[in-house]
Write a protein that holds these residues in place. Structure first.
Motif, short mmCIF file in Angstrom:
data_model
loop_
_atom_site.label_atom_id
_atom_site.label_comp_id
_atom_site.label_asym_id
_atom_site.label_seq_id
_atom_site.Cartn_x
_atom_site.Cartn_y
_atom_site.Cartn_z
N ALA A 279 69.08 6.68 -1.40
CA ALA A 279 70.29 6.48 -0.82
C ALA A 279 70.26 6.95 0.81
CB ALA A 279 71.38 7.50 -1.26
N VAL A 280 69.25 7.76 1.03
CA VAL A 280 69.04 8.15 2.53
C VAL A 280 68.51 7.12 3.24
CG1 VAL A 280 67.62 9.89 3.88
CG2 VAL A 280 68.98 10.78 2.06
N VAL A 281 67.49 6.38 2.53
CA VAL A 281 66.55 5.17 3.10
C VAL A 281 67.82 4.33 3.37
CG1 VAL A 281 65.19 3.63 2.80
CG2 VAL A 281 64.50 5.99 2.34
N GLN A 282 68.47 3.68 2.36
CA GLN A 282 69.47 2.59 2.62
C GLN A 282 70.48 2.97 3.62
OE1 GLN A 282 68.73 -0.09 1.17
NE2 GLN A 282 67.10 0.82 0.18
N LEU A 283 70.90 4.29 3.71
CA LEU A 283 71.89 4.60 4.57
C LEU A 283 71.20 4.57 6.24
CD1 LEU A 283 74.78 5.66 5.35
CD2 LEU A 283 73.96 7.87 5.03
N THR A 284 70.10 4.97 6.02
CA THR A 284 69.39 4.87 7.58
C THR A 284 69.14 3.28 8.00
OG1 THR A 284 68.14 6.93 6.73
CG2 THR A 284 67.14 5.44 8.83
N LEU A 285 68.91 2.58 6.98
CA LEU A 285 68.86 1.13 7.29
C LEU A 285 69.88 0.50 7.86
CD1 LEU A 285 66.13 0.27 4.70
CD2 LEU A 285 65.61 0.21 7.23
N PHE A 286 70.82 0.76 6.95
CA PHE A 286 72.40 0.42 7.28
C PHE A 286 72.76 0.72 8.52
CE2 PHE A 286 77.17 1.08 7.03
CZ PHE A 286 77.38 -0.09 6.70
N CYS A 287 72.68 2.16 9.11
CA CYS A 287 72.96 2.55 10.38
C CYS A 287 72.00 1.80 11.23
CB CYS A 287 72.68 3.96 10.61
SG CYS A 287 73.94 4.90 9.74
N LEU A 288 70.65 1.34 11.25
CA LEU A 288 69.98 0.59 11.90
C LEU A 288 70.45 -0.80 12.17
CD1 LEU A 288 67.15 0.60 13.58
CD2 LEU A 288 66.22 -0.03 11.86
N CYS A 289 70.93 -1.38 11.04
CA CYS A 289 71.40 -2.72 11.14
C CYS A 289 72.70 -2.63 12.23
CB CYS A 289 71.70 -3.35 9.90
SG CYS A 289 70.27 -3.65 8.80
N LEU A 290 73.79 -1.72 11.82
CA LEU A 290 74.81 -1.44 12.92
C LEU A 290 74.27 -1.57 14.16
CD1 LEU A 290 77.08 0.56 10.76
CD2 LEU A 290 76.99 -1.80 10.98
N ALA A 291 73.30 -0.83 14.57
CA ALA A 291 72.90 -0.48 15.91
C ALA A 291 72.31 -1.87 16.44
CB ALA A 291 71.74 0.66 15.92
N LYS A 292 71.49 -2.52 15.75
CA LYS A 292 71.01 -3.81 16.10
C LYS A 292 72.32 -4.93 16.24
CE LYS A 292 67.99 -7.08 16.71
NZ LYS A 292 66.99 -7.05 17.87
N TYR A 293 73.24 -4.88 15.49
CA TYR A 293 74.60 -5.61 15.59
C TYR A 293 75.06 -5.25 17.23
CZ TYR A 293 74.37 -8.24 11.45
OH TYR A 293 74.01 -8.99 10.31
N ALA A 294 75.11 -3.83 17.27
CA ALA A 294 75.68 -3.38 18.67
C ALA A 294 74.81 -3.56 19.92
CB ALA A 294 76.26 -2.00 18.33
N GLY A 295 73.60 -4.00 19.71
CA GLY A 295 72.68 -4.11 20.69
C GLY A 295 71.86 -2.97 21.31
N PHE A 296 71.87 -2.01 20.45
CA PHE A 296 71.10 -0.61 20.60
C PHE A 296 69.81 -0.47 20.07
CE2 PHE A 296 76.08 0.46 21.08
CZ PHE A 296 75.78 0.53 22.68
N ALA A 297 69.49 -1.36 19.30
CA ALA A 297 68.19 -1.40 18.36
C ALA A 297 67.38 -2.51 18.66
CB ALA A 297 68.55 -1.13 17.04
#
Length: 287
Positions: free
Chosen positions: A84-102
């Motif tokens: 759950a922690v790994v998937q939540l981290t990747l989910f946040c990374l995807c959101l950051a990528k969509y927002a242009g911050f990753a």
């Protein structure tokens, strides 16, 4: 030397580093979309089974669950929590990528996701959690145990390799580690933890290794098609830019310009062109 030549011949990367970098960048949106969907599905799956299962084990009248290293269920629930922690981290990374911050290359996170699914098929599996402690599944999880737990684990391994090789846009010189580990994980688990079907373990290992090899070959074929399509689209875009430049130059240096089709007929004209030639020019054949 022969091994090095063979490895270089299997490398599908473009010789031009800049071209390879642009191709890699073109793959990022597909990897982000797939990771975004996979992380959502994985989080929903973990959150739908973990709380109910944990509550059921805590409330068992006989052999209730205790957070202790001596209890096999600790391995199971800890693995679910890590997933759950790994998937939540990747989910946040995807959101950051969509927002242009990753601004990161999502090939490595994608491969790590599939590897986590491979390892999770062992740790977050009731059958293998009991086997790791040398205890029968029925003793740990009750009289019904975990019916079909080993089969579910094997199918989860195959699913992770298939998903990574056939649906992601990760280049094979990075992705190869997934089918390689996928082919080794069951024999290692069977040799160290144990299996419920020792008589068929060798045949199962062979079939899994064959499936992983097929997945790798399919991934290479998919990458070859992606590279061919990407290069063709880029060459077409370059030709369009050249044609546009020639048209602009002709428009600036000539009194009138006409666009012709492959047979030499005029595709479009206006009153200006008709007046210049003294006749309607639309569909007139000049060649």
């Amino acid at each position: 030397a022969g091994t090095m030549r063979f490895m270089l011949s299997r490398d599908m990367r473009f010789k031009d580093g800049l071209e390879e970098a642009k191709f890699t960048e073109s793959l990022q949106p597909a990897n982000v979309r797939l990771l975004f969907v996979v992380t959502i599905v994985a989080l929903v799956w973990v959150l739908s089974i973990a709380p109910a299962s944990l509550l059921a084990e805590y409330s068992r009248p006989e052999n209730p669950f205790l957070w202790a290293t001596s209890d096999p269920r600790t391995m199971y629930f800890s693995s679910l929590a890590c997933a759950a922690v790994v998937q939540l981290t990747l989910f946040c990374l995807c959101l950051a990528k969509y927002a242009g911050f990753a601004p990161v290359n999502f090939e490595v996170p994608a491969v790590l996701t599939w590897l986590a699914m491979l390892l999770g098929s062992l740790g977050a599996n009731k059958f293998y959690a009991a086997q790791a402690y040398g205890v029968a599944s029925e003793v740990v999880w009750g009289e019904n145990g975990d019916a079909g737990g080993e089969i579910v684990g094997l199918l989860s391994m195959i699913c992770a390799v298939t998903l990574g090789c056939h649906f992601s846009a990760v280049r094979t010189h990075v992705l190869w580690v997934l089918p390689a580990i996928g082919a080794m994980i069951y024999p290692l688990a069977a040799a160290t933890i144990g299996t419920g079907t020792p008589a068929a373990a060798l045949r199962i290992a062979f079939i899994i290794a064959l499936t992983c090899a097929f997945c790798h070959v399919g991934a290479r074929r998919h990458e070859d098609l992606l590279r061919t399509k990407w290069r063709a689209m880029r060459e077409a875009a370059d030709r369009d830019r050249v044609v546009w430049g020639l048209e602009e130059m002709a428009w600036l240096s000539c009194d009138v310009t006409l666009r012709l089709d492959a047979t030499g007929r005029v595709l479009e004209s206006s009153k200006r062109e008709d007046g210049f030639f003294g006749r309607p020019m639309l569909h007139a054949r000049l060649v």
